[in-house]
Scaffold this active site. Structure first.
Site, PDB file in Angstrom:
ATOM      1  N   ASP B  60      -7.737  12.276   9.750  1.00  0.00           N
ATOM      2  CA  ASP B  60      -7.238  13.636   9.890  1.00  0.00           C
ATOM      3  C   ASP B  60      -8.106  14.303  10.942  1.00  0.00           C
ATOM      4  O   ASP B  60      -9.065  13.715  11.449  1.00  0.00           O
ATOM      5  CB  ASP B  60      -7.263  14.358   8.543  1.00  0.00           C
ATOM      6  N   GLY B  62      -9.877  17.076  10.708  1.00  0.00           N
ATOM      7  CA  GLY B  62     -10.985  17.906  10.265  1.00  0.00           C
ATOM      8  C   GLY B  62     -10.603  19.368  10.161  1.00  0.00           C
ATOM      9  O   GLY B  62     -11.374  20.181   9.645  1.00  0.00           O
ATOM     10  N   GLY B  63      -9.416  19.697  10.663  1.00  0.00           N
ATOM     11  CA  GLY B  63      -8.986  21.095  10.645  1.00  0.00           C
ATOM     12  C   GLY B  63      -8.959  21.658   9.234  1.00  0.00           C
ATOM     13  O   GLY B  63      -9.479  22.745   8.970  1.00  0.00           O
ATOM     14  N   ASP B 236      -0.988  10.861   1.771  1.00  0.00           N
ATOM     15  CA  ASP B 236      -2.385  10.580   1.445  1.00  0.00           C
ATOM     16  C   ASP B 236      -2.775  11.531   0.332  1.00  0.00           C
ATOM     17  O   ASP B 236      -2.273  12.655   0.268  1.00  0.00           O
ATOM     18  CB  ASP B 236      -3.316  10.829   2.639  1.00  0.00           C
ATOM     19  N   CYS B 274       0.978  -2.629 -16.637  1.00  0.00           N
ATOM     20  CA  CYS B 274       0.375  -2.887 -15.325  1.00  0.00           C
ATOM     21  C   CYS B 274      -0.217  -4.292 -15.280  1.00  0.00           C
ATOM     22  O   CYS B 274      -0.793  -4.755 -16.260  1.00  0.00           O
ATOM     23  CB  CYS B 274      -0.710  -1.844 -15.050  1.00  0.00           C
ATOM     24  N   CYS B 276      -2.506  -5.149 -12.911  1.00  0.00           N
ATOM     25  CA  CYS B 276      -3.709  -5.123 -12.063  1.00  0.00           C
ATOM     26  C   CYS B 276      -4.858  -5.826 -12.788  1.00  0.00           C
ATOM     27  O   CYS B 276      -4.817  -6.029 -13.996  1.00  0.00           O
ATOM     28  CB  CYS B 276      -4.082  -3.704 -11.656  1.00  0.00           C
ATOM     29  N   CYS B 279      -6.262  -3.886 -15.793  1.00  0.00           N
ATOM     30  CA  CYS B 279      -5.398  -3.852 -16.984  1.00  0.00           C
ATOM     31  C   CYS B 279      -5.253  -5.225 -17.627  1.00  0.00           C
ATOM     32  O   CYS B 279      -4.973  -5.333 -18.816  1.00  0.00           O
ATOM     33  CB  CYS B 279      -4.037  -3.260 -16.629  1.00  0.00           C
ATOM     34  N   HIS B 305      -7.668   0.884 -11.069  1.00  0.00           N
ATOM     35  CA  HIS B 305      -6.319   0.904 -11.655  1.00  0.00           C
ATOM     36  C   HIS B 305      -5.438   1.958 -11.003  1.00  0.00           C
ATOM     37  O   HIS B 305      -4.288   1.688 -10.639  1.00  0.00           O
ATOM     38  CB  HIS B 305      -6.335   1.133 -13.166  1.00  0.00           C
TER      39      HIS B 305
END
Lengths: 341, 341
Positions: B60, B62-63, B236, B274, B276, B279, B305
């Site tokens: 980004d 920085g604004g 994001d 899940c 993952c 999990c 997770h």
């Protein structure tokens, strides 16, 4: 043994410990008893299931922690009355109660409840500690047998501060109880390195070599090499992870205080001779930056490396012993390790 | 995009992000400029090399951070004068300077320096922000071209607060500059969910669908699904990792405040649906215990997770779009997600 006081080695996952090659981890009876509580751990199948490590575990007896609570613990022959560091609630540990807790927590190796006197201690104080440690060891053993001694191994602990005669007495008493393993406690508590080595060398001659000999709470790589040279088989220490979190890792070329400004632009790995996944990927400059930002990721990476380094050191020690060249390995390791001064 | 403000997604390693399936991570220009400093990042080969991620990155401008420093930033048409939150040192960001910094940091996608007005803002204030954002976008583009526009993509940002006419104006101005991607800024800054959706729906119709459309700083799973339904391609947000660290994870059955006492004895994984690695291995009871102990390992596991969950959500969204069944997927996802209420 990496130390997972409250059930996790700080900043590391069970997967991390596996990939470091750890074979056993240590948990702390005092901490686990207070939180999450013995019953929770037991209901989840014991420590190794609760924390999903699923490999061997060892619990210390909590004696060291309880005695560290100097001002709020009251020791009698019966046991120790103390207050929780979490909420001030009162608790009473006896040797029997500690066995019950350790059996419920369910580690594969459990330690007897001993009295570790502070350093320095007068000979009188130390001798009281030795007497009580022996008395409590017998009470631990009795309760342990009632609870089912086949389920886990109870190790005895030798005390005696820095007094040879007391170390002899304590070692003979503890060894006489025929535990499957014996530990040397009460060292690395403030005495000099020379005192530690001379007490270790003196004590270990009374401990049977065909049973594991465990030096508790040690230590730096050079201390481990020294102790192995005297015959010690097992160690535990929080140094690798604690120091990593505060900006210092152990490496083949000595401790690297990676938080220092000299590493701000250093593209080398933490340890130029290490093949761990952190050293294969990340630079000192990046990990130092994360330290400066108090980024958790930095603690994860540095803790991983130092834990791997210690595991690799133990693997190298074992291999050198099997090859009959431990003394040479120690010399070569230290020559490289101490070059940074 | 997982957010790695200072060069690391909090509590996660690059390996973690890879195994979550992340394809691009975000860094913050303001933070990286202050620490470790633009030159360090550049000398180490740019952000993706410096942090060993080695895959696409976005910074980004920085604004947003600079304008968050309300009391210590002074905005003029020329740029923004501000003081470092680290040491109070004075700095001056102009659109040209930000382009120089972002080029040096070296992300693949860099964001134009815009003016994000606070919420609520009067129409007059918001219109000044729109004018300045356009003026600065042109200056960014000019400097970006001088620095080598083939090396990375500069995205424009549309502002306009919650005023349809200003959003129209800003979108037309920014789109007219023909950036390779366009972002919608100034949402998710305090306005209601209805306002956010209506502004998004209004603005996005002006953004070409054949270029990436990026909604900055959003958001909850339901917000992402809503925004995708309007045509947004990129997101994001720090929510997955920030909430994980404070005791709440996102799961298929809704947010789970795993720190709550109700999970003290819960042997289920964080998310029962899940796959993952967290999990598959760890229980809510264990991770809650680690939270109570402030154990870093708990933050690592919960952050992993939630990051995985968001990546999986985006994969599922993409697959459902390709299969022409996004609306159905959204309905089914929300039916399960909102069942906990």
């Amino acid at each position: 043994m990496p130390v997972g006081t409250t059930g996790a080695v700080r900043a590391l996952t069970a997967e991390d410990l596996e990939s470091c090659g750890a074979e056993i981890i240590l948990g702390n009876t005092y901490h686990l008893y207070l939180r999450p509580g013995t019953e929770i751990v037991k209901r989840h199948g014991g420590l190794a299931r609760f924390n999903s490590w699923n490999k061997p575990t060892l619990t210390d007896s909590g004696g060291y922690q309880v005695f560290s609570l100097k001002d709020i613990a009251k020791v009698t022959d019966e046991g120790v009355e103390f207050r929780s560091h979490l909420d001030g609630s009162p608790h009473f540990f006896t040797p029997e109660r500690v066995m019950e807790i350790e059996h419920a927590i369910g580690a594969d190796i459990i330690m007897a409840f001993d009295q570790c006197v502070p350093y320095p201690a007068s000979e009188v104080t130390a001798s009281h500690g030795v007497r009580r440690t022996y008395d409590w060891a017998k009470r631990c053993l009795k309760r342990h047998r009632e609870l089912g001694e086949d389920q886990r191994a109870l190790f005895g602990i030798v005390q005696g501060s820095v007094y040879e005669n007391l170390r002899t007495q304590s070692a003979e008493e503890i060894v006489g109880l025929e535990f499957p393993g014996n530990a040397i406690g009460g060292l690395s508590v403030g005495e000099s390195k020379d005192e530690m080595e001379s007490m270790l060398a003196h004590t270990i001659q009374y401990l049977p070599a065909d049973k594991p000999r465990y030096l508790m709470g040690v230590g730096y790589p050079e201390d481990i090499l020294m102790a192995v040279s005297h015959g010690v088989d097992m160690f535990d220490c929080v140094l690798p992870t604690r120091n990593a979190r505060t900006g210092c890792v152990f490496t083949s070329v000595g401790p690297v205080v990676y938080r220092n400004a000299e590493f701000a632009d250093d593209s080398q790995p933490l340890d130029p001779n290490c093949d761990c996944r952190v050293c294969r990927r990340y630079s000192r400059a990046y990990i130092r930056h994360l330290y400066n930002q108090s980024e958790i990721t930095g603690m994860v990476l540095s803790s991983y490396h130092s834990t791997y380094f210690y595991q690799q050191l133990m693997r190298d020690i074992r291999a050198s012993i099997e090859a009959g060249r431990f003394a040479q390995f120690r010399r070569e390791f230290l020559a490289r390790y101490q070059q940074r001064g």
